[in-house]
Scaffold this motif. Structure first.
Motif, PDB file in Angstrom:
ATOM      1  N   LYS A 175      54.429 138.199  32.383  1.00  0.00           N
ATOM      2  CA  LYS A 175      53.515 138.502  31.212  1.00  0.00           C
ATOM      3  C   LYS A 175      53.926 139.867  30.652  1.00  0.00           C
ATOM      4  CE  LYS A 175      49.134 139.842  32.798  1.00  0.00           C
ATOM      5  NZ  LYS A 175      47.687 139.425  32.983  1.00  0.00           N
ATOM      6  N   ASP A 176      53.858 140.941  31.324  1.00  0.00           N
ATOM      7  CA  ASP A 176      54.152 142.387  30.919  1.00  0.00           C
ATOM      8  C   ASP A 176      55.321 142.340  30.205  1.00  0.00           C
ATOM      9  OD1 ASP A 176      51.570 142.793  31.525  1.00  0.00           O
ATOM     10  OD2 ASP A 176      51.994 143.763  33.300  1.00  0.00           O
ATOM     11  N   GLU A 177      56.482 142.165  31.295  1.00  0.00           N
ATOM     12  CA  GLU A 177      58.003 142.195  30.774  1.00  0.00           C
ATOM     13  C   GLU A 177      58.308 141.381  29.363  1.00  0.00           C
ATOM     14  OE1 GLU A 177      62.353 141.162  32.648  1.00  0.00           O
ATOM     15  OE2 GLU A 177      60.672 140.607  33.724  1.00  0.00           O
ATOM     16  N   TYR A 178      57.516 140.212  29.201  1.00  0.00           N
ATOM     17  CA  TYR A 178      57.722 139.255  28.179  1.00  0.00           C
ATOM     18  C   TYR A 178      56.788 139.486  27.140  1.00  0.00           C
ATOM     19  CZ  TYR A 178      62.001 137.833  30.948  1.00  0.00           C
ATOM     20  OH  TYR A 178      62.910 138.050  31.687  1.00  0.00           O
ATOM     21  N   GLY A 179      55.776 140.109  27.403  1.00  0.00           N
ATOM     22  CA  GLY A 179      54.797 140.213  26.017  1.00  0.00           C
ATOM     23  C   GLY A 179      53.932 139.019  25.819  1.00  0.00           C
ATOM     24  N   PHE A 180      53.447 138.031  26.662  1.00  0.00           N
ATOM     25  CA  PHE A 180      52.731 136.995  26.481  1.00  0.00           C
ATOM     26  C   PHE A 180      51.325 137.284  27.302  1.00  0.00           C
ATOM     27  CE2 PHE A 180      55.435 135.426  29.945  1.00  0.00           C
ATOM     28  CZ  PHE A 180      54.441 135.261  30.857  1.00  0.00           C
ATOM     29  N   THR A 181      50.237 136.665  26.872  1.00  0.00           N
ATOM     30  CA  THR A 181      48.865 136.832  27.347  1.00  0.00           C
ATOM     31  C   THR A 181      48.765 135.408  28.003  1.00  0.00           C
ATOM     32  OG1 THR A 181      48.102 135.588  25.467  1.00  0.00           O
ATOM     33  CG2 THR A 181      47.912 137.992  25.629  1.00  0.00           C
ATOM     34  N   VAL A 182      47.746 135.524  29.083  1.00  0.00           N
ATOM     35  CA  VAL A 182      47.468 134.403  29.828  1.00  0.00           C
ATOM     36  C   VAL A 182      46.025 133.835  29.882  1.00  0.00           C
ATOM     37  CG1 VAL A 182      47.326 133.619  32.538  1.00  0.00           C
ATOM     38  CG2 VAL A 182      49.281 134.942  31.547  1.00  0.00           C
ATOM     39  N   LYS A 210      56.979 135.810  23.591  1.00  0.00           N
ATOM     40  CA  LYS A 210      56.581 137.000  23.050  1.00  0.00           C
ATOM     41  C   LYS A 210      55.277 136.717  22.016  1.00  0.00           C
ATOM     42  CE  LYS A 210      57.600 141.653  21.555  1.00  0.00           C
ATOM     43  NZ  LYS A 210      58.767 142.581  21.101  1.00  0.00           N
ATOM     44  N   GLY A 211      54.270 137.541  22.347  1.00  0.00           N
ATOM     45  CA  GLY A 211      53.226 137.266  21.636  1.00  0.00           C
ATOM     46  C   GLY A 211      52.432 136.014  21.459  1.00  0.00           C
ATOM     47  N   LYS A 212      52.751 135.138  22.527  1.00  0.00           N
ATOM     48  CA  LYS A 212      51.986 133.797  22.624  1.00  0.00           C
ATOM     49  C   LYS A 212      51.148 133.752  23.819  1.00  0.00           C
ATOM     50  CE  LYS A 212      55.534 131.183  20.096  1.00  0.00           C
ATOM     51  NZ  LYS A 212      56.218 132.454  19.272  1.00  0.00           N
ATOM     52  N   ASN A 213      50.469 132.731  23.926  1.00  0.00           N
ATOM     53  CA  ASN A 213      49.465 132.587  25.067  1.00  0.00           C
ATOM     54  C   ASN A 213      50.198 131.536  26.145  1.00  0.00           C
ATOM     55  OD1 ASN A 213      46.891 132.996  26.286  1.00  0.00           O
ATOM     56  ND2 ASN A 213      46.754 131.042  26.321  1.00  0.00           N
ATOM     57  N   VAL A 214      49.901 131.702  27.334  1.00  0.00           N
ATOM     58  CA  VAL A 214      50.472 130.832  28.401  1.00  0.00           C
ATOM     59  C   VAL A 214      49.044 130.406  29.033  1.00  0.00           C
ATOM     60  CG1 VAL A 214      51.751 130.372  30.553  1.00  0.00           C
ATOM     61  CG2 VAL A 214      52.768 131.675  28.436  1.00  0.00           C
ATOM     62  N   ALA A 215      49.196 129.129  29.514  1.00  0.00           N
ATOM     63  CA  ALA A 215      48.143 128.436  30.223  1.00  0.00           C
ATOM     64  C   ALA A 215      48.374 128.340  31.779  1.00  0.00           C
ATOM     65  CB  ALA A 215      47.605 127.058  29.754  1.00  0.00           C
ATOM     66  N   VAL A 216      47.415 128.958  32.571  1.00  0.00           N
ATOM     67  CA  VAL A 216      47.668 128.910  33.903  1.00  0.00           C
ATOM     68  C   VAL A 216      46.519 128.151  34.617  1.00  0.00           C
ATOM     69  CG1 VAL A 216      49.144 130.615  33.897  1.00  0.00           C
ATOM     70  CG2 VAL A 216      46.760 131.111  34.537  1.00  0.00           C
ATOM     71  N   LYS A 217      46.716 127.557  35.818  1.00  0.00           N
ATOM     72  CA  LYS A 217      45.671 127.295  36.808  1.00  0.00           C
ATOM     73  C   LYS A 217      45.089 128.221  37.637  1.00  0.00           C
ATOM     74  CE  LYS A 217      46.655 123.599  39.110  1.00  0.00           C
ATOM     75  NZ  LYS A 217      47.281 122.326  39.221  1.00  0.00           N
ATOM     76  N   ASN A 218      43.886 128.416  37.829  1.00  0.00           N
ATOM     77  CA  ASN A 218      43.023 129.133  38.763  1.00  0.00           C
ATOM     78  C   ASN A 218      43.626 129.357  39.990  1.00  0.00           C
ATOM     79  OD1 ASN A 218      41.008 130.872  39.575  1.00  0.00           O
ATOM     80  ND2 ASN A 218      39.982 129.617  40.449  1.00  0.00           N
ATOM     81  N   GLY A 219      44.268 130.443  40.636  1.00  0.00           N
ATOM     82  CA  GLY A 219      44.519 130.684  41.761  1.00  0.00           C
ATOM     83  C   GLY A 219      45.673 129.966  42.434  1.00  0.00           C
ATOM     84  N   THR A 220      46.777 129.722  41.321  1.00  0.00           N
ATOM     85  CA  THR A 220      47.705 128.864  41.686  1.00  0.00           C
ATOM     86  C   THR A 220      49.125 129.823  41.781  1.00  0.00           C
ATOM     87  OG1 THR A 220      48.192 128.315  39.549  1.00  0.00           O
ATOM     88  CG2 THR A 220      46.795 126.940  40.781  1.00  0.00           C
ATOM     89  N   ALA A 221      50.118 129.259  42.541  1.00  0.00           N
ATOM     90  CA  ALA A 221      51.359 129.975  42.650  1.00  0.00           C
ATOM     91  C   ALA A 221      52.070 129.857  41.108  1.00  0.00           C
ATOM     92  CB  ALA A 221      52.306 129.111  43.511  1.00  0.00           C
ATOM     93  N   SER A 223      47.980 126.697  23.590  1.00  0.00           N
ATOM     94  CA  SER A 223      48.851 127.538  24.134  1.00  0.00           C
ATOM     95  C   SER A 223      50.258 127.529  23.709  1.00  0.00           C
ATOM     96  CB  SER A 223      48.523 127.516  25.727  1.00  0.00           C
ATOM     97  OG  SER A 223      47.055 128.337  26.090  1.00  0.00           O
ATOM     98  N   ALA A 224      51.055 128.096  23.932  1.00  0.00           N
ATOM     99  CA  ALA A 224      52.353 127.883  23.829  1.00  0.00           C
ATOM    100  C   ALA A 224      53.184 127.254  24.919  1.00  0.00           C
ATOM    101  CB  ALA A 224      53.348 129.089  23.580  1.00  0.00           C
ATOM    102  N   ALA A 225      52.834 127.660  26.149  1.00  0.00           N
ATOM    103  CA  ALA A 225      53.299 126.950  27.479  1.00  0.00           C
ATOM    104  C   ALA A 225      52.271 127.043  28.387  1.00  0.00           C
ATOM    105  CB  ALA A 225      54.385 127.783  27.731  1.00  0.00           C
TER     106      ALA A 225
END
Length: 282
Positions: free
Chosen positions: A184-191, A164-175, A209-211
């Motif tokens: 993200k909405d349920e647990y309150g983090f950004t992407v 919650k309140g942290k940022n998560v890194a993701v890779k473009n167009g992936t599962a 990023s936190a994760a």
């Protein structure tokens, strides 16, 4: 693809990137990666079975990612290797067809198949309904993978609530990106979106990023072999879905049929298990 793909990517990426793994765009990655050598079905070495009679006169062009270890990557001997690479070689030998494997990167590889510049994609592509609805035609699944959240090795994050309140890194167009966005909405983090795995990992290691979220077998192999300062928390993974070879034009159904039959054969004769054990120790 190379620089010529840049314009094509601008128009194709929006509709086509529902992807299961990713890499840099064609302009930034394809020029630095070697294109894998053409494989043929003539040799019998490596599979333990006799070569099949040639079943297709066409040399199929198969696109793949540049770095999605252990499914496709360049080893210390500058050889392009991995689970996808070895599976395709074994299946082609079993079924008697020739192909050219092109290491293009995820985005460029998808765009090449969509544009008809490649016949198929094998790059840890997750089989999911959104892709099927948008025109992807998949083979039978050849590996079932989950996606997992990954944190720095000294992190105290152990649950989705801790994000919650942290940022998560993701890779473009992936599962993995889909998985993070579903929570993200349920647990309150950004992407934040990245175009390749190594950059995404570094964003977490540097503390920006936190994760991050990655396919579990890829992450486990990357941490072990790359000695990355990351860890996989327990209980922060998806239910999982299979990878498949994908075509996007029905005229290439012949290749899909041969892939499915060859996959069945190499599972029956033990070659499949040998390939998986070679890279994952399973």
């Amino acid at each position: 693809m190379k620089k010529a793909m840049a314009f094509l990517l601008c128009t194709v990426m929006t509709a086509g990137m529902l992807a299961g793994c990713g890499s840099k765009t064609a302009e930034t990655t394809a020029s630095t990666e070697t294109v894998a050598s053409t494989e043929t079905a003539a040799s019998t070495e490596g599979s333990g079975s006799e070569a099949a009679e040639k079943t297709s006169d066409k040399k199929w062009v198969v696109a793949t990612d540049t770095v999605f270890k252990p499914f496709e990557y360049t080893n210390d001997q500058n050889e392009f290797v991995g689970i996808d690479v070895d599976l395709l070689a074994a299946i082609a030998e079993d079924q008697g067809f020739e192909y050219e494997l092109q290491s293009l990167g995820w985005d460029a590889g998808v765009a090449a198949v969509q544009a008809g510049q490649a016949d198929a994609l094998i790059a840890g592509a997750t089989i999911k309904q959104e892709r099927i609805d948008s025109g992807w035609i998949f083979s039978d699944g050849y590996y079932n993978a989950t996606q997992t959240f990954v944190v720095s090795e000294d992190s105290d994050i152990a649950s989705y609530e801790d994000l919650k309140g942290k940022n998560v890194a993701v890779k473009n167009g992936t599962a993995g990106a889909d998985f993070a966005n579903s929570l993200k909405d349920e647990y309150g983090f950004t992407v934040t979106v990245f175009e390749d795995s190594p950059t995404m990992y570094q964003d977490v290691i540097l503390g920006n990023s936190a994760a991050c979220v990655e396919d579990t077998p890829i992450m486990a192999a990357s941490i072990k072999e790359g000695n990355l300062a990351l860890k996989i928390p327990e209980g922060m993974e998806s239910d999982g879905a299979p990878y498949g070879l994908a075509i996007m034009d029905e005229k290439n159904q012949e290749l899909l049929d041969m892939f499915n039959k060859g996959l069945e054969d190499i599972k029956a004769n033990g070659t499949y298990d040998e390939i998986i054990a070679k890279y994952l120790g399973e």
